[in-house]
Design a protein around this motif. Structure first.
Motif, PDB file in Angstrom:
ATOM      1  N   LEU A   9       2.732 -23.138 -33.451  1.00  0.00           N
ATOM      2  CA  LEU A   9       2.111 -23.241 -32.132  1.00  0.00           C
ATOM      3  C   LEU A   9       0.763 -22.533 -32.109  1.00  0.00           C
ATOM      4  CD1 LEU A   9       5.198 -22.757 -29.831  1.00  0.00           C
ATOM      5  CD2 LEU A   9       3.911 -24.847 -30.221  1.00  0.00           C
ATOM      6  N   LEU A  10       0.680 -21.388 -32.753  1.00  0.00           N
ATOM      7  CA  LEU A  10      -0.582 -20.664 -32.815  1.00  0.00           C
ATOM      8  C   LEU A  10      -1.638 -21.500 -33.539  1.00  0.00           C
ATOM      9  CD1 LEU A  10      -2.217 -18.086 -32.352  1.00  0.00           C
ATOM     10  CD2 LEU A  10      -1.349 -17.254 -34.526  1.00  0.00           C
ATOM     11  N   ILE A  11      -1.268 -22.115 -34.638  1.00  0.00           N
ATOM     12  CA  ILE A  11      -2.203 -22.956 -35.386  1.00  0.00           C
ATOM     13  C   ILE A  11      -2.637 -24.142 -34.536  1.00  0.00           C
ATOM     14  CG2 ILE A  11      -2.403 -24.506 -37.373  1.00  0.00           C
ATOM     15  CD1 ILE A  11      -0.636 -22.472 -38.904  1.00  0.00           C
ATOM     16  N   LYS A  79       4.490 -29.168 -25.867  1.00  0.00           N
ATOM     17  CA  LYS A  79       3.803 -28.037 -26.496  1.00  0.00           C
ATOM     18  C   LYS A  79       3.241 -27.091 -25.440  1.00  0.00           C
ATOM     19  CE  LYS A  79       2.804 -30.498 -30.718  1.00  0.00           C
ATOM     20  NZ  LYS A  79       1.811 -31.150 -31.563  1.00  0.00           N
ATOM     21  N   ILE A  80       2.758 -27.644 -24.344  1.00  0.00           N
ATOM     22  CA  ILE A  80       2.254 -26.800 -23.259  1.00  0.00           C
ATOM     23  C   ILE A  80       3.372 -25.892 -22.755  1.00  0.00           C
ATOM     24  CG2 ILE A  80       1.486 -26.817 -20.840  1.00  0.00           C
ATOM     25  CD1 ILE A  80      -0.189 -29.303 -21.559  1.00  0.00           C
ATOM     26  N   HIS A  81       4.558 -26.465 -22.535  1.00  0.00           N
ATOM     27  CA  HIS A  81       5.692 -25.683 -22.027  1.00  0.00           C
ATOM     28  C   HIS A  81       6.234 -24.722 -23.080  1.00  0.00           C
ATOM     29  CE1 HIS A  81       6.182 -27.525 -18.067  1.00  0.00           C
ATOM     30  NE2 HIS A  81       5.758 -28.638 -18.639  1.00  0.00           N
ATOM     31  N   ALA A  82       6.031 -25.018 -24.356  1.00  0.00           N
ATOM     32  CA  ALA A  82       6.464 -24.101 -25.414  1.00  0.00           C
ATOM     33  C   ALA A  82       5.527 -22.894 -25.508  1.00  0.00           C
ATOM     34  CB  ALA A  82       6.527 -24.827 -26.755  1.00  0.00           C
ATOM     35  N   VAL A  83       4.244 -23.128 -25.321  1.00  0.00           N
ATOM     36  CA  VAL A  83       3.259 -22.042 -25.439  1.00  0.00           C
ATOM     37  C   VAL A  83       3.210 -21.219 -24.154  1.00  0.00           C
ATOM     38  CG1 VAL A  83       0.797 -21.530 -25.716  1.00  0.00           C
ATOM     39  CG2 VAL A  83       1.873 -23.272 -27.139  1.00  0.00           C
ATOM     40  N   GLU A  89       0.868 -18.606 -16.411  1.00  0.00           N
ATOM     41  CA  GLU A  89       0.262 -18.326 -17.721  1.00  0.00           C
ATOM     42  C   GLU A  89      -0.717 -19.437 -18.097  1.00  0.00           C
ATOM     43  OE1 GLU A  89       3.610 -18.023 -20.342  1.00  0.00           O
ATOM     44  OE2 GLU A  89       4.152 -16.019 -19.662  1.00  0.00           O
ATOM     45  N   LEU A  90      -0.314 -20.682 -17.855  1.00  0.00           N
ATOM     46  CA  LEU A  90      -1.196 -21.817 -18.128  1.00  0.00           C
ATOM     47  C   LEU A  90      -2.440 -21.730 -17.252  1.00  0.00           C
ATOM     48  CD1 LEU A  90      -1.803 -24.529 -19.493  1.00  0.00           C
ATOM     49  CD2 LEU A  90      -0.408 -25.635 -17.717  1.00  0.00           C
ATOM     50  N   TYR A  91      -2.248 -21.417 -15.965  1.00  0.00           N
ATOM     51  CA  TYR A  91      -3.384 -21.290 -15.046  1.00  0.00           C
ATOM     52  C   TYR A  91      -4.361 -20.219 -15.547  1.00  0.00           C
ATOM     53  CZ  TYR A  91      -6.229 -20.468 -10.957  1.00  0.00           C
ATOM     54  OH  TYR A  91      -7.304 -20.315 -10.133  1.00  0.00           O
ATOM     55  N   SER A  92      -3.827 -19.087 -15.953  1.00  0.00           N
ATOM     56  CA  SER A  92      -4.673 -17.996 -16.430  1.00  0.00           C
ATOM     57  C   SER A  92      -5.513 -18.443 -17.628  1.00  0.00           C
ATOM     58  CB  SER A  92      -3.816 -16.786 -16.796  1.00  0.00           C
ATOM     59  OG  SER A  92      -4.620 -15.747 -17.288  1.00  0.00           O
ATOM     60  N   PHE A  93      -4.881 -19.126 -18.576  1.00  0.00           N
ATOM     61  CA  PHE A  93      -5.600 -19.589 -19.761  1.00  0.00           C
ATOM     62  C   PHE A  93      -6.666 -20.618 -19.400  1.00  0.00           C
ATOM     63  CE2 PHE A  93      -6.237 -22.681 -23.128  1.00  0.00           C
ATOM     64  CZ  PHE A  93      -6.669 -21.854 -24.160  1.00  0.00           C
ATOM     65  N   TYR A 111      -8.693 -25.861 -10.416  1.00  0.00           N
ATOM     66  CA  TYR A 111      -7.830 -25.356 -11.490  1.00  0.00           C
ATOM     67  C   TYR A 111      -6.360 -25.517 -11.109  1.00  0.00           C
ATOM     68  CZ  TYR A 111     -11.702 -23.449 -14.214  1.00  0.00           C
ATOM     69  OH  TYR A 111     -12.826 -23.312 -14.983  1.00  0.00           O
ATOM     70  N   ASP A 112      -6.013 -25.234  -9.850  1.00  0.00           N
ATOM     71  CA  ASP A 112      -4.631 -25.426  -9.393  1.00  0.00           C
ATOM     72  C   ASP A 112      -4.196 -26.873  -9.615  1.00  0.00           C
ATOM     73  OD1 ASP A 112      -4.195 -22.805  -8.519  1.00  0.00           O
ATOM     74  OD2 ASP A 112      -4.739 -23.244  -6.442  1.00  0.00           O
ATOM     75  N   ALA A 113      -5.043 -27.802  -9.226  1.00  0.00           N
ATOM     76  CA  ALA A 113      -4.701 -29.222  -9.340  1.00  0.00           C
ATOM     77  C   ALA A 113      -4.535 -29.644 -10.805  1.00  0.00           C
ATOM     78  CB  ALA A 113      -5.765 -30.072  -8.650  1.00  0.00           C
ATOM     79  N   VAL A 114      -5.450 -29.212 -11.674  1.00  0.00           N
ATOM     80  CA  VAL A 114      -5.359 -29.564 -13.094  1.00  0.00           C
ATOM     81  C   VAL A 114      -4.099 -28.960 -13.704  1.00  0.00           C
ATOM     82  CG1 VAL A 114      -6.428 -29.244 -15.367  1.00  0.00           C
ATOM     83  CG2 VAL A 114      -7.826 -29.944 -13.424  1.00  0.00           C
ATOM     84  N   VAL A 115      -3.813 -27.708 -13.396  1.00  0.00           N
ATOM     85  CA  VAL A 115      -2.614 -27.063 -13.933  1.00  0.00           C
ATOM     86  C   VAL A 115      -1.361 -27.768 -13.413  1.00  0.00           C
ATOM     87  CG1 VAL A 115      -1.246 -24.930 -13.885  1.00  0.00           C
ATOM     88  CG2 VAL A 115      -3.687 -24.850 -14.426  1.00  0.00           C
ATOM     89  N   ASN A 116      -1.325 -28.133 -12.138  1.00  0.00           N
ATOM     90  CA  ASN A 116      -0.185 -28.897 -11.607  1.00  0.00           C
ATOM     91  C   ASN A 116      -0.030 -30.216 -12.351  1.00  0.00           C
ATOM     92  OD1 ASN A 116       0.592 -26.989  -9.709  1.00  0.00           O
ATOM     93  ND2 ASN A 116      -0.685 -27.876  -8.108  1.00  0.00           N
ATOM     94  N   TYR A 117      -1.138 -30.889 -12.606  1.00  0.00           N
ATOM     95  CA  TYR A 117      -1.121 -32.152 -13.346  1.00  0.00           C
ATOM     96  C   TYR A 117      -0.542 -31.947 -14.746  1.00  0.00           C
ATOM     97  CZ  TYR A 117      -2.952 -35.844 -16.329  1.00  0.00           C
ATOM     98  OH  TYR A 117      -3.091 -36.838 -17.261  1.00  0.00           O
ATOM     99  N   LEU A 118      -1.040 -30.946 -15.455  1.00  0.00           N
ATOM    100  CA  LEU A 118      -0.569 -30.704 -16.822  1.00  0.00           C
ATOM    101  C   LEU A 118       0.878 -30.262 -16.843  1.00  0.00           C
ATOM    102  CD1 LEU A 118      -3.676 -28.845 -18.286  1.00  0.00           C
ATOM    103  CD2 LEU A 118      -2.951 -31.189 -18.770  1.00  0.00           C
ATOM    104  N   TRP A 119       1.239 -29.368 -15.943  1.00  0.00           N
ATOM    105  CA  TRP A 119       2.599 -28.799 -15.906  1.00  0.00           C
ATOM    106  C   TRP A 119       3.649 -29.855 -15.574  1.00  0.00           C
ATOM    107  CZ3 TRP A 119       3.895 -24.282 -17.846  1.00  0.00           C
ATOM    108  CH2 TRP A 119       5.159 -23.782 -17.604  1.00  0.00           C
ATOM    109  N   ASP A 120       3.284 -30.807 -14.710  1.00  0.00           N
ATOM    110  CA  ASP A 120       4.243 -31.806 -14.250  1.00  0.00           C
ATOM    111  C   ASP A 120       4.430 -32.978 -15.203  1.00  0.00           C
ATOM    112  OD1 ASP A 120       4.706 -30.285 -12.037  1.00  0.00           O
ATOM    113  OD2 ASP A 120       3.460 -31.467 -10.695  1.00  0.00           O
ATOM    114  N   GLN A 121       3.637 -33.045 -16.265  1.00  0.00           N
ATOM    115  CA  GLN A 121       3.817 -34.133 -17.224  1.00  0.00           C
ATOM    116  C   GLN A 121       5.070 -33.890 -18.042  1.00  0.00           C
ATOM    117  OE1 GLN A 121       0.487 -35.316 -19.595  1.00  0.00           O
ATOM    118  NE2 GLN A 121      -0.944 -34.792 -17.977  1.00  0.00           N
ATOM    119  N   LYS A 122       5.841 -34.905 -18.245  1.00  0.00           N
ATOM    120  CA  LYS A 122       7.073 -34.790 -19.043  1.00  0.00           C
ATOM    121  C   LYS A 122       7.055 -35.803 -20.163  1.00  0.00           C
ATOM    122  CE  LYS A 122       8.842 -31.752 -16.283  1.00  0.00           C
ATOM    123  NZ  LYS A 122       8.724 -30.401 -16.572  1.00  0.00           N
TER     124      LYS A 122
END
Length: 122
Positions: A9-11, A79-83, A89-93, A111-122
């Motif tokens: 994941l780091l790589i 991968k987003i949910h794994a990291v 944490e995602l919002y902060s990054f 940023y809230d909207a983009v993070v919600n978009y990314l977080w809600d993808q399955k």
């Protein structure tokens, strides 16, 4: 096994960040949001659907995600949910590091909207 997964994941994250580096700005497309674009996007609510629109306008230069295709690095929700264990944490990054060409240039709502978009993808 956890150590191998962690290193992998780091790589992945390092590769994702280096793919969007601005080592030679003269070769990079001008993707810094203009004040007009920022004003236009700021009026959108912090929903996942609004996040898709903002992602399309501000992130597509380097990333693709879900049905939105574009940049060199495709973001994968697993991968987003794994990291990032929590959405905060995602919002902060994202809010500190993205977009790579102008970190911190979007509004809190964007940023809230983009993070919600990314977080809600399955």
């Amino acid at each position: 096994m956890k150590r191998i997964l962690g290193v992998s994941l780091l790589i992945f994250m390092m590769a994702a960040l280096s793919a969007c580096s601005n080592d030679d700005p003269s070769k990079e497309p001008a993707s810094t949001p203009t004040s007009e674009t920022t004003k236009e996007l700021a009026s959108e609510p912090a929903t996942a659907s609004a996040g898709g629109d903002i992602f399309q306008k501000s992130c597509i230069t380097c990333h693709s995600s879900g049905d939105i295709t574009g940049g060199q690095v495709k973001l994968d929700s697993t991968k987003i949910h794994a990291v990032f264990q929590q959405k905060e944490e995602l919002y902060s990054f994202v809010s500190k590091n993205m977009p790579k060409s102008a970190p911190g240039s979007l509004t809190k709502e964007q940023y809230d909207a983009v993070v919600n978009y990314l977080w809600d993808q399955k």
